[in-house]
Design a protein around this motif. Sequence first.
Motif: not given
Length: 224
Positions: A42, A33, A26, A36-37, A29-30
């Motif tokens: 996430s 950052h 987490e 990249s998603p 990702t969220d």
Amino acid sequence: MKEIAAKYKYRILSVCSVITVLFIWEMATDILHLISPMMLPSPAKVLDTFVYKLTGGVNPDGATLLQHIAASMKIALGGYVVGVLIGVPLGIAMAWSRKFEMFAKPLFDVIRPIPALAWIPLMILWLGIGYWSKVGIIFFAAFISATINSYAGIKRTSQVHLWVALVAAELLAATRGLGYMIQVARMLGRPDVIIVGMITIGVIGYLLSFILEKLQNKFVKGGK
């Protein structure tokens, strides 16, 4: 009391390891950052996709998660049952009879190193690209493991080999199944769906292993 405390201690450690991985995931990702998603969604996105697929969502692969699971189980269990029914007696017979071992083991030793994926061309030639060719690939994965394990005295089949072979088997003109869902998601750039499929395969594999272990403890080890 010490055994109970140790048991719960290891369970707590296992839960903590999962929570730690989810936290790092987490954060990367969220929150920060760092990734990249499109490369790694996430945990929240994966959970949303899981709920969506589980509750009737059919995009991007044309079926719900339960429909994919049912299609995969039909293939996996079909090949697994046949592989075990042939592999376990073969392994036991080789272990019990020296003469039969001398007759059958050389041929088995030639077949054993061949991965299930290598049988795909022959399965297509022999059985086409329908249900039975997929079952045939699973059969070889289960058959090899069942024979080796029964021969060695271990009455259980490796679920890892079976589920890895399942993903490959569903490349053969499949329209449903967890492997098919993963492949479609890969082509469409949907890592969230890929991860949902991978987690589902892992959970089902764990549950099957757990059930087999309980059955083994009950019937093979005198009901412990």
